[in-house]
Design an enzyme around this catalytic site. Structure first.
Site, PDB file in Angstrom:
ATOM      1  N   SER A 146      -6.156  -7.036   5.557  1.00  0.00           N
ATOM      2  CA  SER A 146      -4.881  -7.696   5.879  1.00  0.00           C
ATOM      3  C   SER A 146      -5.123  -9.180   6.058  1.00  0.00           C
ATOM      4  CB  SER A 146      -4.329  -7.129   7.190  1.00  0.00           C
ATOM      5  OG  SER A 146      -3.218  -7.879   7.632  1.00  0.00           O
ATOM      6  N   TYR A 159      -4.360  -4.418  15.988  1.00  0.00           N
ATOM      7  CA  TYR A 159      -4.340  -4.341  14.513  1.00  0.00           C
ATOM      8  C   TYR A 159      -5.242  -5.422  13.912  1.00  0.00           C
ATOM      9  CZ  TYR A 159      -2.429  -4.150   9.762  1.00  0.00           C
ATOM     10  OH  TYR A 159      -2.282  -4.044   8.396  1.00  0.00           O
ATOM     11  N   LYS A 163      -8.770  -5.174  11.547  1.00  0.00           N
ATOM     12  CA  LYS A 163      -8.931  -5.750  10.203  1.00  0.00           C
ATOM     13  C   LYS A 163     -10.082  -6.776  10.188  1.00  0.00           C
ATOM     14  CE  LYS A 163      -5.660  -3.285   8.266  1.00  0.00           C
ATOM     15  NZ  LYS A 163      -5.973  -2.243   7.286  1.00  0.00           N
TER      16      LYS A 163
HETATM   17  P1  NAD Z   1       2.012   3.190   4.312  1.00  0.00           P
HETATM   18  O1  NAD Z   1       2.320   3.728   5.662  1.00  0.00           O
HETATM   19  O2  NAD Z   1       3.117   3.045   3.312  1.00  0.00           O
HETATM   20  O3  NAD Z   1       0.856   4.054   3.634  1.00  0.00           O
HETATM   21  C1  NAD Z   1      -0.267   4.455   4.346  1.00  0.00           C
HETATM   22  C2  NAD Z   1      -0.938   5.564   3.588  1.00  0.00           C
HETATM   23  O4  NAD Z   1      -2.100   5.950   4.310  1.00  0.00           O
HETATM   24  C3  NAD Z   1      -0.081   6.828   3.421  1.00  0.00           C
HETATM   25  O5  NAD Z   1      -0.332   7.370   2.132  1.00  0.00           O
HETATM   26  C4  NAD Z   1      -0.643   7.750   4.485  1.00  0.00           C
HETATM   27  O6  NAD Z   1      -0.463   9.104   4.174  1.00  0.00           O
HETATM   28  C5  NAD Z   1      -2.114   7.346   4.421  1.00  0.00           C
HETATM   29  N1  NAD Z   1      -2.861   7.725   5.614  1.00  0.00           N
HETATM   30  C6  NAD Z   1      -2.668   7.310   6.899  1.00  0.00           C
HETATM   31  N2  NAD Z   1      -3.536   7.908   7.703  1.00  0.00           N
HETATM   32  C7  NAD Z   1      -4.303   8.723   6.920  1.00  0.00           C
HETATM   33  C8  NAD Z   1      -5.355   9.615   7.160  1.00  0.00           C
HETATM   34  N3  NAD Z   1      -5.802   9.819   8.399  1.00  0.00           N
HETATM   35  N4  NAD Z   1      -5.911  10.276   6.122  1.00  0.00           N
HETATM   36  C9  NAD Z   1      -5.452  10.083   4.864  1.00  0.00           C
HETATM   37  N5  NAD Z   1      -4.445   9.266   4.562  1.00  0.00           N
HETATM   38  C10 NAD Z   1      -3.880   8.596   5.581  1.00  0.00           C
HETATM   39  O7  NAD Z   1       1.297   1.804   4.569  1.00  0.00           O
HETATM   40  P2  NAD Z   1       1.067   0.518   3.643  1.00  0.00           P
HETATM   41  O8  NAD Z   1       1.998  -0.520   4.114  1.00  0.00           O
HETATM   42  O9  NAD Z   1       1.004   0.874   2.214  1.00  0.00           O
HETATM   43  O10 NAD Z   1      -0.386   0.084   4.161  1.00  0.00           O
HETATM   44  C11 NAD Z   1      -1.553   0.435   3.494  1.00  0.00           C
HETATM   45  C12 NAD Z   1      -2.697  -0.412   4.001  1.00  0.00           C
HETATM   46  O11 NAD Z   1      -2.395  -1.788   3.775  1.00  0.00           O
HETATM   47  C13 NAD Z   1      -2.982  -0.267   5.480  1.00  0.00           C
HETATM   48  O12 NAD Z   1      -4.371  -0.323   5.686  1.00  0.00           O
HETATM   49  C14 NAD Z   1      -2.330  -1.507   6.070  1.00  0.00           C
HETATM   50  O13 NAD Z   1      -2.954  -1.885   7.270  1.00  0.00           O
HETATM   51  C15 NAD Z   1      -2.571  -2.507   4.957  1.00  0.00           C
HETATM   52  N6  NAD Z   1      -1.645  -3.634   4.975  1.00  0.00           N
HETATM   53  C16 NAD Z   1      -0.307  -3.436   4.835  1.00  0.00           C
HETATM   54  C17 NAD Z   1       0.538  -4.529   4.851  1.00  0.00           C
HETATM   55  C18 NAD Z   1       2.023  -4.382   4.709  1.00  0.00           C
HETATM   56  O14 NAD Z   1       2.718  -5.380   4.959  1.00  0.00           O
HETATM   57  N7  NAD Z   1       2.538  -3.243   4.303  1.00  0.00           N
HETATM   58  C19 NAD Z   1       0.020  -5.823   4.986  1.00  0.00           C
HETATM   59  C20 NAD Z   1      -1.346  -5.975   5.113  1.00  0.00           C
HETATM   60  C21 NAD Z   1      -2.174  -4.882   5.103  1.00  0.00           C
END
Ligand code: NAD
Length: 254
Positions: A146, A159, A163
């Site tokens: 992130s 969080y 990261k």
């Molecule tokens: P999301 O909630 O849409 O997707 C998360 C995914 O992780 C889902 O498929 C969920 O089933 C899976 N997951 C969660 N816990 C799990 C586990 N224990 N075992 C297996 N699968 C598991 O989230 P997203 O927004 O797509 O985020 C994905 C990644 O990107 C995360 O690491 C998040 O921190 C990072 N991120 C997101 C953003 C954002 O703005 N969306 C920004 C920066 C970083």
């Protein structure tokens, strides 16, 4: 005259593991890897949505299969990776966020967020690397980190700490595994419209914060992440390891 040849961004013949692939950035990463020619194994906790994503990819002529697995179960994950690997590419997008003021953090929330974002990511990355080393194969391992790996943020002490930790183990693993041809990198997105972030966008104060910080003037989309995934997964980034690709619209530039 000999001109240099642009390295390929294709992933034909590669086996890729996309974790957190039922939703958001992970699903988009799975699509990007599959469209670049890799066979993609999609992992998330529950099979339903995962299977729909995999089936749609196959309908589009890609090669994909679903696998329901909870990556917080380190032993089960290690066993499964050992028996199903080796994977040439890992994109780990499983992540958890429980935002709130640092003064109010509950130990159980701290543990849950560290459990998924750091502990699971660490041992999953190691499991895939072990498989590659055993088979004498090179590979590219990518954790979705992130922008909060590089700065702090309001309500984000836990969080952001997770990261920052991901960046630490990524650099250290890159140092250790370079000799095996295994590259380890992160992608650091800004706010991307996914189920994880809906709550933030619906808070007017936070929406103003985002508008001010993202220099390109818009919230990110999962499509903004896809080309970065293919770049880091492919030989186009053959000399890139131990680093972070910030796809943050300029958030961390000031
Ligand atoms: P999301 O909630 O849409 O997707 C998360 C995914 O992780 C889902 O498929 C969920 O089933 C899976 N997951 C969660 N816990 C799990 C586990 N224990 N075992 C297996 N699968 C598991 O989230 P997203 O927004 O797509 O985020 C994905 C990644 O990107 C995360 O690491 C998040 O921190 C990072 N991120 C997101 C953003 C954002 O703005 N969306 C920004 C920066 C970083």
């Amino acid at each position: 005259m000999d001109l240099p040849k642009t390295p390929t961004f294709r992933l034909d013949g590669r086996r890729a593991l996309a974790v957190g692939a039922s939703s958001g950035i992970g699903a988009a990463a799975a699509v990007a890897l599959a469209e670049a020619g890799a066979h993609v194994v999609l992992v998330a906790r529950s099979a339903d949505k995962l299977t729909s994503v995999a089936e749609e990819l196959v309908r589009r002529g890609c090669s994909a299969e679903p696998m329901a697995l909870d990556v917080t179960d380190i032993e089960a994950t290690e066993r499964w990776v050992a028996s199903s690997g080796p994977f040439d590419v890992l994109v780990n997008s499983a992540g958890l966020a429980r935002h709130g003021p640092a003064l109010d953090t509950k130990p159980e929330d701290f543990d849950a967020v560290f459990g998924v974002n750091v502990r699971s990511a660490y041992f999953l990355t190691r499991a895939v690397a072990r498989g590659l080393i055993e088979h004498g194969r090179a590979g590219s391992l990518i954790n979705i980190s992130s922008q909060m790996a590089h700065v702090g943020g309001v309500d984000r002490a836990v969080y952001a700490a997770t990261k920052h930790a991901v960046e630490g183990f990524t650099k250290s693993m890159a140092i250790e595994w370079g000799q095996h041809g295994i590259r380890v990198n992160t992608i650091c997105p800004t706010f991307i419209r996914t189920p994880l972030t809906e709550q933030t966008f619906s808070n007017p104060e936070r929406a103003r914060w985002l508008a001010e910080k993202i220099k390109l003037g818009r919230i990110g989309t999962v499509e903004d992440i896809m080309a970065g995934v293919v770049y880091l997964a492919s030989d186009a980034s053959a000399m890139v390891t131990g680093t972070a690709l910030r796809i943050d619209g300029g958030w961390t530039a000031d």
